[in-house]
Write an enzyme that holds these catalytic residues in place. Structure first.
Site, short mmCIF file in Angstrom:
data_model
loop_
_atom_site.label_atom_id
_atom_site.label_comp_id
_atom_site.label_asym_id
_atom_site.label_seq_id
_atom_site.Cartn_x
_atom_site.Cartn_y
_atom_site.Cartn_z
CG HIS A 160 -0.39 0.33 2.51
ND1 HIS A 160 -0.02 -0.63 3.44
CD2 HIS A 160 -0.09 1.51 3.08
CE1 HIS A 160 0.45 -0.04 4.51
NE2 HIS A 160 0.43 1.26 4.32
CG ASP A 169 -0.31 -3.99 2.64
OD1 ASP A 169 0.27 -3.54 1.63
OD2 ASP A 169 -0.51 -3.32 3.67
N GLY A 187 3.24 6.01 9.19
CA GLY A 187 4.67 6.19 8.99
C GLY A 187 5.47 4.94 9.30
CB SER A 200 2.94 1.66 6.25
OG SER A 200 1.72 1.99 6.86
N GLY A 201 5.00 -0.91 6.25
CA GLY A 201 6.06 -1.57 5.51
C GLY A 201 7.22 -2.03 6.36
#
Length: 823
Positions: A624, A679, A771, A773-774
């Protein structure tokens, strides 16, 4: 007859020859005289050198200051430095300063000139600089003399200054980096905000070109009388902070750049979400940019507006409960302010204050305790950065006083007051010794939910699930013999070898050898039954094709496959130092503690997402992060930069940090940007990264790898430190727990797929946020090696009760990662 006479010459005897020599001093006397002469000559030369090079060495000293003109009223023309009214009043001020300095013996002989830079209300405040030419040996004396506050006493014949009253004359040594701003107006700007007006300004050239090198710029910001200013840096990217003269932005609560009125000092890079809002105590502010490097950075974009000055700060609070905060929270509170809250709850109750957020940090250390900004309760001053804490009173009343001095400010505090029955301060809950209330279920669970550990003291451990430490702490059984000092006294790591004739289980338990491979799980973790079994998606498959029933055998330090394939490619998941004991709650990580953590920066936006190193050329992140918007094509590799080995977002150029671009970004083909299913994305670097003590890959779990409910896992990132808050500069870490999948699906009905897992706490408090994410979900397995359990994906808010964070399960997508990367 002629008589011839010879002229007679008498020769003296040889032994009388000294009688015809000239007399002189003895040789030793001559030598002594020469030595004394040269000593005196050297002494004289030394005195002359000292006299000309030190006694007569003159240095330039410039001081910035301000003074108050008590019998003048401010007029609009004083804002314009080119107006005749400005020039007329400036001349008077300069004359007054000359009279003042000439009356002070330590200053008068060395005074050269002064310049007036601005005026503001109150009645009229004049901002000035004064220059002195001072003998080197008198420099300290001059600084001491000018540091005093003066009231001008005019001489009787000073006609030019008749009816001119000056008070509060103060001056401070000028920072050597700002000297050029006193006369160079080529990069000076003056801006005035009006009602309902927001004014933006930027560094020269922003954002298309870098700000000028070795420049001195300043912005004088004003509002109307009776107003204060709110300043926000929306984008901030200047050269990194370092010790050898970095570029610097300073904000002052004044129109004169004097250190005692500095509100903040900024350098480096801040993410867009970081809180960079600052308030003034009056209707003026000064922003300065000092560039000492030739580095190419875009600079900043800022905006400011005026708002009515707070006439009252604090007040009388009543009722059963309520909230209060520092002025303008969550923006930085203004300097030079005092607030007092008198809090009163019903007469039959006691009152306590719970500080949820508390940041009163000064950038410079000061002598004493809390001498600058502080909160005072019950006669005790509190300052610095604090975790959530409680202060209580033995009555139904309490007074909270907040003080901010004239200089540096912070975001302050957010607090709530509560009434309680002194005989039962936490009805139906456990009371920490700090006064905090926590759920009874958190008592003696092995986790320090009270900041003083009081919830884990005097516990009776559940022997079925818990280990009793020597210090009486209760810890989960699966922490025993895992290579980490979880108890604090290392008792969970003692006696981790079994007696002869016994088998040591993977969880540290010892069983008789006869119970090994008896088709019963005597260990409780299946490690005694690691025989070959038919292959399923839940079993580990060796390269030879043989499948094991042992759970998670890969890279555990034991050769379970006959071909040793379970222990191959295990140069991953290890750090260059051992980590600290586990703690609940987000906190700053140590440098190099999470060497696989990566910061992904989008062009012109700073840090947006995290990622994990899995090899020298490949990263894993969340799909995403790379969804295109009408404004930007985030799916394009050219839009991103990866920073590996990074610890502090404001120090991207320090030694050890490696910057890379991308060759390609591969999102999972089944990714759904509405449900966030699948995701996950893999990112190929444009060139390999060099592994070091701060850059290492994390281990990828096998597709059969399980992370059981209750297991402790670490989440890391630079995201928001609270919901709706701001991003962190220092990499944050927080320890959370795997939540049962059935519970996860019931908490988030019709939202959780098999590719997702819930990790967190049902009562909230610790979570990933915007912030993050990932970024990685790092799990300690077996011998302390870290595995990538998941990828930060989504959540309903941040750290909310019964709303745990949702993460992409990496074991389920392990085969896809290998197909794309070969890792």
């Amino acid at each position: 007859n002629i008589n011839v006479f010879e002229e007679g010459v008498e020769f003296l005897p040889a032994n009388n020859s000294r009688k015809v020599e000239k007399r002189g001093p003895k040789r030793w006397i001559v030598l002594l005289a020469l030595v004394i002469f040269f000593i005196l000559l050297s002494l004289m030369v030394g005195i002359l050198v000292w006299h000309f090079n030190y006694q007569n060495a003159w240095v330039q000293k410039i001081f910035n200051g301000y003074l108050r003109i008590t019998n003048e009223n401010f007029i609009d023309a004083y804002e314009n430095s080119n107006s005749t009214e400005f020039a007329h009043l400036a001349n008077k001020v300069k004359e007054a300063l000359k009279v003042l300095y000439n009356g002070i013996p330590a200053l008068g002989p060395f005074y050269k000139e002064s310049g007036i830079t601005a005026f503001s209300e109150g009645s009229v405040i004049a901002y000035y600089w004064s220059e002195f030419s001072v003998p080197q040996y008198k420099a300290e004396e001059v600084e001491r003399a000018i540091s005093k506050e003066y009231v001008l006493s005019l001489p009787p014949r000073s006609r030019a200054l008749q009816s001119f009253n000056v008070a509060s004359i103060v001056a401070f040594p000028t920072d050597a980096r700002t000297l050029q701003t006193t006369r160079d107006n080529s990069c000076s700007f003056s801006l005035h905000a009006r009602d309902n007006e927001v004014i933006s300004f930027t560094t020269p050239g922003f954002p298309d070109s870098p700000y000028p090198a070795r420049a001195r710029c300043q912005w004088a910001l004003r509002g109307d009388v009776g107003q204060v200013l709110s300043l926000t840096f929306q984008t901030f990217d200047v050269a990194p902070c370092d010790d050898d003269g970095s570029d610097l932005v300073m904000v002052y609560d004044s129109l004169s750049p004097v250190e005692p009125r500095a509100v903040v000092q900024l350098c480096g890079v801040y993410p867009p979400s970081y809180n960079l809002t600052f308030l003034s105590s009056q209707n003026v502010m000064l922003v300065t940019l000092i560039t000492n490097t030739v580095r190419r950075h875009p600079g900043f974009k800022a905006e400011f507006f005026q708002l009515s000055k707070m006439m009252e700060c604090g007040g009388h609070l009543t009722g059963v409960q309520g909230t209060f905060s520092t002025p303008y929270y969550p923006g930085h509170y203004p300097p030079n302010i005092d607030c007092t809250w008198d809090i009163e709850v019903p007469a039959d109750q006691n009152v306590k204050i719970r500080f949820k957020i508390f940041y009163l940090v000064e950038p410079h250390k000061t002598l004493g305790t809390c001498t600058k900004d502080y909160v005072e309760i019950n006669g005790e001053k509190i300052c610095g950065e604090k975790l959530q804490f409680v202060v209580s009173s033995n009555s139904n009343k309490i007074t909270v006083h907040f003080h901010s001095d004239e200089s540096y400010t912070d975001t302050g505090f957010l607090a709530e007051y509560l009434s309680y029955d002194s005989s039962d301060p936490c009805p139906g809950m456990f009371t920490c010794k700090t006064g905090r209330c926590i759920n009874n279920a958190l008592r003696c669970d092995g986790w320090a939910d009270c900041t003083d550990f009081s919830d884990e003291l005097e516990c009776v451990c559940n022997s079925t699930f818990q280990f009793t430490c020597k210090n009486k702490f209760c810890k989960p059984l699966y922490w025993v013999c895992d290579g980490l000092n979880d108890c604090g006294d290392n008792s969970d790591e003692l006696q981790c070898s079994c007696p002869e004739g016994n088998f040591r289980c993977g969880n540290g338990k010892c069983i008789p050898e006869s119970q090994k491979c008896d088709k019963q799980d005597n260990c409780g973790d299946g490690s005694d039954e690691a025989w070959t079994v038919p292959c399923t998606k839940y079993t580990y498959k060796c390269l030879s094709g043989v499948c094991l029933s042992k759970k998670n055998p890969e890279c555990d330090g034991k050769k379970d496959c006959s071909d040793g394939s379970d222990e191959k490619n295990c140069d991953c998941g290890l750090r260059s130092f051992s980590r600290h004991a586990r703690i609940v709650g987000g906190q700053n990580s140590d440098e190099g503690e999470w060497p696989w953590q990566v910061s992904l920066h989008a062009e012109g936006e700073g840090h947006l997402c995290g990622a994990s190193v899995i090899s020298s050329t490949w990263l894993v992140s969340a799909a995403h992060c790379f969804v295109d918007t009408p404004r930007k094509r985030y799916s394009q590799p050219t839009q991103w930069k990866a920073f590996l080995g990074l610890h502090d977002q404001s120090k991207r150029s320090v030694k050890g940090v490696q910057e890379r671009g991308f060759k390609q970004i591969i999102r999972h083909a089944a990714f759904n940007d509405f449900t966030f299913d699948y995701d996950i994305a893999v990112l190929e670097l444009d060139k390999p990264v060099e592994f070091s003590s701060v850059i290492r890959p994390i281990c990828l779990p096998d597709s059969s790898h399980t992370f059981p409910a209750g297991k402790a896992i670490w989440v890391t990132g630079w995201g928001h430190t609270k919901e709706g808050g701001t991003g962190a500069l220092i990499l944050q870490k927080g320890e959370i727990r795997v939540i049962n999948q059935t519970t996860c699906e019931s908490l988030l009905p019709n939202q959780v797929t098999p590719r997702m897992m819930c990790v967190g706490f049902l009562n909230g408090g610790v979570d990933s946020c915007q912030g993050d994410s990932g970024g990685p979900l790092s799990s300690v397995e077996n011998d302390g090696r870290m595995f990538l359990a998941g990828v930060v994906s989504w959540g309903d808010g941040c750290a909310r009760r019964n709303k745990p964070g949702v993460y992409t399960r990496t074991p389920i997508l392990r085969d896809w990662i290998k197909e794309q990367t070969g890792v």
